[in-house]
Design an enzyme around this catalytic site. Structure first.
Site, PDB file in Angstrom:
ATOM      1  N   CYS A   5      -2.697   2.338   3.973  1.00  0.00           N
ATOM      2  CA  CYS A   5      -1.520   1.592   3.514  1.00  0.00           C
ATOM      3  C   CYS A   5      -0.723   1.017   4.687  1.00  0.00           C
ATOM      4  CB  CYS A   5      -0.619   2.499   2.685  1.00  0.00           C
ATOM      5  SG  CYS A   5      -1.419   3.103   1.203  1.00  0.00           S
ATOM      6  N   ASN A   7      -6.545  -3.604   2.065  1.00  0.00           N
ATOM      7  CA  ASN A   7      -6.853  -2.178   1.983  1.00  0.00           C
ATOM      8  C   ASN A   7      -7.071  -1.771   0.532  1.00  0.00           C
ATOM      9  OD1 ASN A   7      -7.010   0.652   2.607  1.00  0.00           O
ATOM     10  ND2 ASN A   7      -4.865   0.828   2.021  1.00  0.00           N
ATOM     11  N   GLU A   8      -5.995  -1.363  -0.131  1.00  0.00           N
ATOM     12  CA  GLU A   8      -6.118  -0.886  -1.526  1.00  0.00           C
ATOM     13  C   GLU A   8      -5.455  -1.870  -2.470  1.00  0.00           C
ATOM     14  OE1 GLU A   8      -4.491   3.040  -1.870  1.00  0.00           O
ATOM     15  OE2 GLU A   8      -6.462   3.955  -1.687  1.00  0.00           O
TER      16      GLU A   8
HETATM   17  O1  AHR Z   1      -5.018   8.186   3.205  1.00  0.00           O
HETATM   18  C1  AHR Z   1      -3.765   8.100   2.650  1.00  0.00           C
HETATM   19  C2  AHR Z   1      -3.591   6.840   1.844  1.00  0.00           C
HETATM   20  O2  AHR Z   1      -4.366   6.923   0.707  1.00  0.00           O
HETATM   21  C3  AHR Z   1      -4.058   5.571   2.480  1.00  0.00           C
HETATM   22  O3  AHR Z   1      -3.125   5.010   3.292  1.00  0.00           O
HETATM   23  C4  AHR Z   1      -4.338   4.681   1.326  1.00  0.00           C
HETATM   24  O4  AHR Z   1      -5.307   3.727   1.622  1.00  0.00           O
HETATM   25  C5  AHR Z   1      -4.693   5.651   0.237  1.00  0.00           C
HETATM   26  O5  AHR Z   1      -3.924   5.416  -0.885  1.00  0.00           O
END
Ligand code: AHR
Length: 657
Positions: A245, A376-377
């Site tokens: 994140c 990323n997510e």
């Molecule tokens: O690893 C912790 C968090 O988990 C990361 O930042 C994110 O990509 C996921 O939600």
């Protein structure tokens, strides 16, 4: 790795005297190649969370060295108890902010009584100092008025006892960088740096920095050696960085921008770490990103580890768990340009703009980057729109680059389905999937990829870890049940290596006093570090991945949890070894007869076992309860009878004749 060799245990002897349950015959066929194992199969995901960078891997000992934290004197204190009630009679320090572009602030120190006045930096939960080791000091200073003729730096313990000392004579009214060294007389986990003065007057100071000389490869601005060693010992196939994140930021303004993390360290613009405030139950008000560990250093680390660098970039979206801010599509170009420029920074020649910067930073050769991650997510249509724009631009200029896209934070459900369907339609090359799930999920999903579309994108299992309580719970433990369940799941990743090309546990590291997220693969304090049971699971898979997947079947079927057994096998064409990994998640001792087919095997082999009868067992800074133990085994007529202890993960290696 603990290595106790028990010599020449005949296979019958292994059986005799036990009342273990005997399963059927497990057949391992070395002459049937199912898939090629990618060198990237087992990698690491470095995320700047839990003090993993500043306060952790990045070996800087001074916190807030450039006085740029939101509270500019955070980490620093002066006489007369604290900075809010200064002993103004002895002196004072205040932070000024001139109109310099990057990291503008500096500290103006006025000394009235040099017998009494001093400044102290507390470090990141203290400073870990080792007896006999050398520490490199550097700082910038400018004499303003009066006659300050000396600045003394002392490492002290919490009682004030001096552990090391050095003095520097400032001699310039303009900014000048000074360096010196201190040698510690004692090992102390929580030392601090005391700065005192000779003479009275006013002096400006900035970038007060202290590093152990003994960093990884003894580099200045270097990394903590014990932590890099733990990474190195995993022999990772890739290094994904810098998150997580953190790439997205809580807001777009606070996103990770790689260009601000390269060039001279003092010009890398400090940013609040997004984990500083993320969890109300784990606030970390002193968590910032100095970017001393920036993109150049990440690439260099990947190179040191022999791992493919895999940077992940913001795709014009802030974290959707926070603000979810979006860059309008017609303003996305600078974000895309960042990606193109990063490729030039990593791979460009010294006569290109960004390639020159890499060259000037001390790496004339390209880093040979092959992968780039977009987002990323992220989830939903806005991500797909942005991904397309990135993909078009990257492939137009760098068709050889492999792009990693993401399916969001969930392992199933609406967002996951939408993302993976769209990415499949777009013929995305590699899709990142994340699973933070209970241990039972990992055991139940060892067959997840058995039925995946063989013509779709390749898979990057980019973030996973069994959560003993719940995702983001501060009660989660790195216990043996979690690690064993991950081992069971990983047999399924490996069996499907034709489509699963990269995998990594997450997060990677945590400071025992500075963490926000648990579980984590490696834990450390200021002086020590340890590998969790989960680490050893990763390590055993990585060191024993082999080059090709081969069948391991019982009753004609792969072992995906039948009778609580899981297995995968591979062939290592480099050593001509057959490697069998078996996980027994039951509390029962088993005997497993294994037949190696497709050529004769040597009469001796080895089994490395990770085991504990207690599923709650953990490792700590002081105890190693779950560590691998290696034993010899005897093979007769290509058969071996393996004792599978309760709750065990065994890696069998036998050489072919
Ligand atoms: O690893 C912790 C968090 O988990 C990361 O930042 C994110 O990509 C996921 O939600």
């Amino acid at each position: 790795m603990t290595k106790s060799i028990i010599t020449a245990l005949a296979c019958m002897a292994l059986v005799s005297g036990t009342h273990a349950q005997q399963s059927g015959l497990l057949r391992v066929k070395a002459d049937e190649i199912m898939a090629e194992m990618q060198p990237t199969m087992y990698g690491i995901f470095f995320e700047d969370i839990n003090f993993a960078a500043d306060g952790g891997l990045y070996a800087e000992l001074v916190k807030n060295r450039s006085f740029e934290f939101t509270d500019p004197m955070m980490g620093w204190s002066q006489p007369a108890t604290d900075r809010h009630s200064l002993n103004k009679n002895s002196g004072s320090a205040s932070v000024l902010k001139p109109t310099r572009e990057h990291n503008p602030r500096f500290c103006r120190i006025t000394v009235h009584d040099d017998e009494k006045y001093h400044l102290v930096n507390e470090g990141f939960r203290g400073m870990g100092i080792k007896k006999g080791e050398t520490y490199r000091l550097s700082f910038s200073a400018a004499l303003k008025e009066g006659n300050i003729t000396g600045v003394r730096f002392q490492l002290t313990d919490t009682t004030g006892q001096v552990l090391a000392s050095t003095s520097v004579s400032p001699d310039s009214t303009g900014w000048k960088t000074y360096t010196s060294q201190l040698v510690a007389g004692k090992t102390v986990p929580k030392a601090q740096l005391k700065i005192s003065f000779t003479g009275r007057g006013t002096l400006d100071m900035d970038m007060v920095s202290l590093f152990p000389a003994n960093t990884w490869k003894n580099r200045a601005n270097g990394l903590r050696k014990d932590l890099v060693q733990l990474l190195y010992d995993l022999k990772p196939g890739f290094l994904r960085f810098p998150g997580g994140c953190i790439v997205e930021g809580r807001t777009l303004e606070q996103r990770y921008q790689w260009k601000k993390t390269v060039g001279p360290t003092e010009q890398r613009e400090l940013l609040i770490n997004r984990w500083n405030t993320e969890f109300a139950h784990r606030p970390t008000p002193d968590y910032y990103q100095s970017f001393g560990l920036g993109f150049f250093e990440y690439f260099q680390l990947a190179e040191d580890l022999g791992a493919e660098p895999l940077p992940i970039l913001n795709c014009g979206m802030a974290c959707q768990f926070n603000t979810g801010e979006l860059v309008p599509m017609d303003e996305l170009d600078p974000y895309i340009q960042d990606a193109l420029d990063l490729i030039e920074f990593a791979n460009g020649t010294a006569d290109s703009h960004w390639g020159k910067l890499r060259h000037d930073m001390g790496h004339p050769e390209p880093f040979a980057m092959k992968y780039i991650g977009v987002g990323n997510e992220q989830w939903g249509p806005e991500y797909i729109k942005r991904y397309k724009a990135f993909e078009k631009a990257i492939k137009e200029k760098y068709p050889e680059m492999t792009i990693v896209s993401g399916s969001g934070p969930f392992a199933e459900g609406e967002h996951f389905e939408y993302g993976t369907d769209e990415l499949r339609k777009l013929r995305a090359e590699i899709v990142d999937e994340h699973y933070y799930k209970p241990p039972a999920w990992f055991r139940d999903n060892a067959g997840r990829y058995d039925s995946y579309d063989r013509n779709g994108p390749r898979i990057f299992a980019g973030e996973y870890a069994a959560q003993s309580v719940a995702i983001a719970s501060p009660e989660n433990r790195n216990n043996w049940e979690c690690a064993l369940s991950e081992a069971a799941f990983i047999t399924g990743l490996e069996r499907n290596a034709d489509i699963v090309h990269l995998t990594s546990y997450a997060p990677l590291m945590a400071h025992v006093e500075g963490w926000q997220w648990t579980p984590d693969l490696i834990w450390f304090d200021n002086l020590r570090s340890y590998a969790t049971p989960n680490y050893y699971v990763q390590q055993l898979f990585s060191l024993n991945k082999g080059t090709h997947v081969i069948p391991a079947t019982l009753g004609g079927k792969a072992l995906t949890g039948q009778d609580e057994l899981y297995a995968t096998a591979s062939l290592d064409r480099n050593t001509d070894d057959i490697i069998l990994k078996i996980v027994n998640t039951s509390g029962r001792q088993r005997q497993q007869e294994v037949l190696f087919e497709g050529g004769n095997v040597q009469s001796e082999g080895s089994v490395t076992i990770l085991q504990n009868d207690d599923l709650q067992a953990e490792n700590t800074l002081n105890t190693a309860n779950v560590t691998p133990v290696e034993k010899e085994i005897e093979v007769r007529n290509n058969k071996v009878n393996i004792a599978l202890a309760p709750y065990s993960f065994s890696v069998v290696r036998v050489g072919r004749k």
